[in-house]
Design a protein around this motif. Structure first.
Motif, PDB file in Angstrom:
ATOM      1  N   MET A  99     -75.486 -14.460  46.903  1.00  0.00           N
ATOM      2  CA  MET A  99     -75.390 -14.080  48.286  1.00  0.00           C
ATOM      3  C   MET A  99     -74.529 -15.087  49.034  1.00  0.00           C
ATOM      4  SD  MET A  99     -79.195 -12.543  49.045  1.00  0.00           S
ATOM      5  CE  MET A  99     -79.678 -13.973  49.920  1.00  0.00           C
ATOM      6  N   PRO A 100     -73.236 -14.852  49.131  1.00  0.00           N
ATOM      7  CA  PRO A 100     -72.358 -15.767  49.852  1.00  0.00           C
ATOM      8  C   PRO A 100     -72.566 -15.670  51.367  1.00  0.00           C
ATOM      9  CG  PRO A 100     -71.092 -14.241  48.479  1.00  0.00           C
ATOM     10  CD  PRO A 100     -72.506 -13.803  48.455  1.00  0.00           C
ATOM     11  N   CYS A 101     -72.518 -16.828  52.020  1.00  0.00           N
ATOM     12  CA  CYS A 101     -72.570 -16.888  53.470  1.00  0.00           C
ATOM     13  C   CYS A 101     -71.360 -17.671  53.950  1.00  0.00           C
ATOM     14  CB  CYS A 101     -73.856 -17.558  53.951  1.00  0.00           C
ATOM     15  SG  CYS A 101     -73.908 -17.745  55.749  1.00  0.00           S
ATOM     16  N   LEU A 102     -70.530 -17.024  54.759  1.00  0.00           N
ATOM     17  CA  LEU A 102     -69.347 -17.651  55.346  1.00  0.00           C
ATOM     18  C   LEU A 102     -69.661 -17.971  56.794  1.00  0.00           C
ATOM     19  CD1 LEU A 102     -66.303 -18.423  55.282  1.00  0.00           C
ATOM     20  CD2 LEU A 102     -65.839 -16.060  55.984  1.00  0.00           C
ATOM     21  N   TYR A 103     -69.514 -19.237  57.175  1.00  0.00           N
ATOM     22  CA  TYR A 103     -69.803 -19.699  58.522  1.00  0.00           C
ATOM     23  C   TYR A 103     -68.512 -20.271  59.094  1.00  0.00           C
ATOM     24  CZ  TYR A 103     -72.195 -22.188  62.280  1.00  0.00           C
ATOM     25  OH  TYR A 103     -72.605 -22.656  63.501  1.00  0.00           O
ATOM     26  N   ILE A 104     -68.042 -19.693  60.209  1.00  0.00           N
ATOM     27  CA  ILE A 104     -66.781 -20.122  60.821  1.00  0.00           C
ATOM     28  C   ILE A 104     -67.044 -20.561  62.253  1.00  0.00           C
ATOM     29  CG2 ILE A 104     -64.463 -19.435  61.534  1.00  0.00           C
ATOM     30  CD1 ILE A 104     -64.597 -17.282  59.312  1.00  0.00           C
ATOM     31  N   THR A 105     -66.549 -21.745  62.588  1.00  0.00           N
ATOM     32  CA  THR A 105     -66.587 -22.267  63.948  1.00  0.00           C
ATOM     33  C   THR A 105     -65.152 -22.477  64.390  1.00  0.00           C
ATOM     34  OG1 THR A 105     -68.637 -23.441  63.434  1.00  0.00           O
ATOM     35  CG2 THR A 105     -67.467 -24.126  65.400  1.00  0.00           C
ATOM     36  N   ILE A 155     -63.562 -11.394  46.022  1.00  0.00           N
ATOM     37  CA  ILE A 155     -63.176 -12.650  45.387  1.00  0.00           C
ATOM     38  C   ILE A 155     -64.344 -13.289  44.633  1.00  0.00           C
ATOM     39  CG2 ILE A 155     -62.378 -15.015  45.820  1.00  0.00           C
ATOM     40  CD1 ILE A 155     -60.800 -13.793  48.247  1.00  0.00           C
ATOM     41  N   VAL A 156     -65.526 -13.297  45.254  1.00  0.00           N
ATOM     42  CA  VAL A 156     -66.682 -13.948  44.636  1.00  0.00           C
ATOM     43  C   VAL A 156     -67.366 -13.037  43.624  1.00  0.00           C
ATOM     44  CG1 VAL A 156     -68.912 -15.089  45.109  1.00  0.00           C
ATOM     45  CG2 VAL A 156     -66.996 -15.439  46.648  1.00  0.00           C
ATOM     46  N   GLY A 157     -67.120 -11.739  43.730  1.00  0.00           N
ATOM     47  CA  GLY A 157     -67.715 -10.800  42.783  1.00  0.00           C
ATOM     48  C   GLY A 157     -69.143 -10.422  43.137  1.00  0.00           C
ATOM     49  N   ARG A 158     -69.397 -10.262  44.416  1.00  0.00           N
ATOM     50  CA  ARG A 158     -70.717  -9.855  44.901  1.00  0.00           C
ATOM     51  C   ARG A 158     -70.560  -8.594  45.746  1.00  0.00           C
ATOM     52  NH1 ARG A 158     -71.644 -13.366  41.651  1.00  0.00           N
ATOM     53  NH2 ARG A 158     -72.939 -15.210  41.950  1.00  0.00           N
ATOM     54  N   PRO A 159     -71.607  -7.768  45.849  1.00  0.00           N
ATOM     55  CA  PRO A 159     -71.517  -6.575  46.697  1.00  0.00           C
ATOM     56  C   PRO A 159     -71.408  -6.964  48.178  1.00  0.00           C
ATOM     57  CG  PRO A 159     -73.588  -6.589  45.425  1.00  0.00           C
ATOM     58  CD  PRO A 159     -72.873  -7.857  45.130  1.00  0.00           C
ATOM     59  N   GLN A 160     -70.699  -6.144  48.945  1.00  0.00           N
ATOM     60  CA  GLN A 160     -70.506  -6.423  50.372  1.00  0.00           C
ATOM     61  C   GLN A 160     -71.823  -6.542  51.129  1.00  0.00           C
ATOM     62  OE1 GLN A 160     -67.602  -4.365  52.730  1.00  0.00           O
ATOM     63  NE2 GLN A 160     -66.220  -4.089  50.992  1.00  0.00           N
ATOM     64  N   ASN A 161     -72.838  -5.787  50.712  1.00  0.00           N
ATOM     65  CA  ASN A 161     -74.110  -5.828  51.442  1.00  0.00           C
ATOM     66  C   ASN A 161     -74.857  -7.145  51.245  1.00  0.00           C
ATOM     67  OD1 ASN A 161     -74.738  -5.126  48.745  1.00  0.00           O
ATOM     68  ND2 ASN A 161     -76.658  -4.187  49.372  1.00  0.00           N
ATOM     69  N   LEU A 162     -74.352  -8.029  50.387  1.00  0.00           N
ATOM     70  CA  LEU A 162     -74.971  -9.337  50.195  1.00  0.00           C
ATOM     71  C   LEU A 162     -74.152 -10.473  50.811  1.00  0.00           C
ATOM     72  CD1 LEU A 162     -76.252  -9.102  46.505  1.00  0.00           C
ATOM     73  CD2 LEU A 162     -77.519  -8.717  48.623  1.00  0.00           C
ATOM     74  N   VAL A 163     -73.061 -10.130  51.506  1.00  0.00           N
ATOM     75  CA  VAL A 163     -72.196 -11.136  52.123  1.00  0.00           C
ATOM     76  C   VAL A 163     -72.563 -11.270  53.605  1.00  0.00           C
ATOM     77  CG1 VAL A 163     -69.818 -11.745  52.723  1.00  0.00           C
ATOM     78  CG2 VAL A 163     -70.304 -10.653  50.527  1.00  0.00           C
ATOM     79  N   MET A 164     -72.825 -12.518  54.028  1.00  0.00           N
ATOM     80  CA  MET A 164     -73.101 -12.792  55.434  1.00  0.00           C
ATOM     81  C   MET A 164     -71.917 -13.538  56.033  1.00  0.00           C
ATOM     82  SD  MET A 164     -76.071 -15.160  57.151  1.00  0.00           S
ATOM     83  CE  MET A 164     -77.411 -14.018  56.869  1.00  0.00           C
TER      84      MET A 164
END
Length: 112
Positions: A1-7, A31-40
């Motif tokens: 479950m990737p989490c991208l945090y941008i400030t 890119i990471v190979g995970r489903p979109q519904n698991l990307v935050m």
């Protein structure tokens, strides 16, 4: 479950950020190979950032993932997210810092 945090110091008042969220979520998933519904994706704007001694558009981002991060994936994430930020918010890639962290690279806790 990737989490991208941008400030960023970019002001999003009156800006539709939906296209950005959609594009960056799809890119991370691919890119990471995970489903979109698991990307935050967390996007915070109007934060005071001084980079290189000035307040021009800049961003700090970090991604945390449980696996899926290799050297090649890291390079692709940095390049792709930087390009998406430039396209949507005019943040030049040279004014963007990206921290990539894979949770699975942590040492296992001792069982003492």
């Amino acid at each position: 479950m990737p989490c991208l945090y941008i400030t960023t110091n970019v002001n999003f008042d009156g800006v539709n950020t939906d296209p950005f969220h959609s594009e960056v979520t799809g890119a991370i998933a691919s890119i990471v190979g995970r489903p979109q519904n698991l990307v935050m994706v967390v996007l915070k704007g109007s934060i005071e950032i001084v980079f290189g001694g000035n307040k021009e558009a800049a961003a700090y981002a970090e991604i945390v993932s449980m696996g899926g991060i290799t050297k090649q994936v890291k390079r692709e994430l940095i390049s792709t997210v930087g390009s998406i930020l430039h396209t949507h918010f005019s943040i030049h890639p040279s004014r963007f810092i990206f921290k990539v962290f894979d949770m699975t690279s942590l040492p296992l806790p001792s069982k003492l």
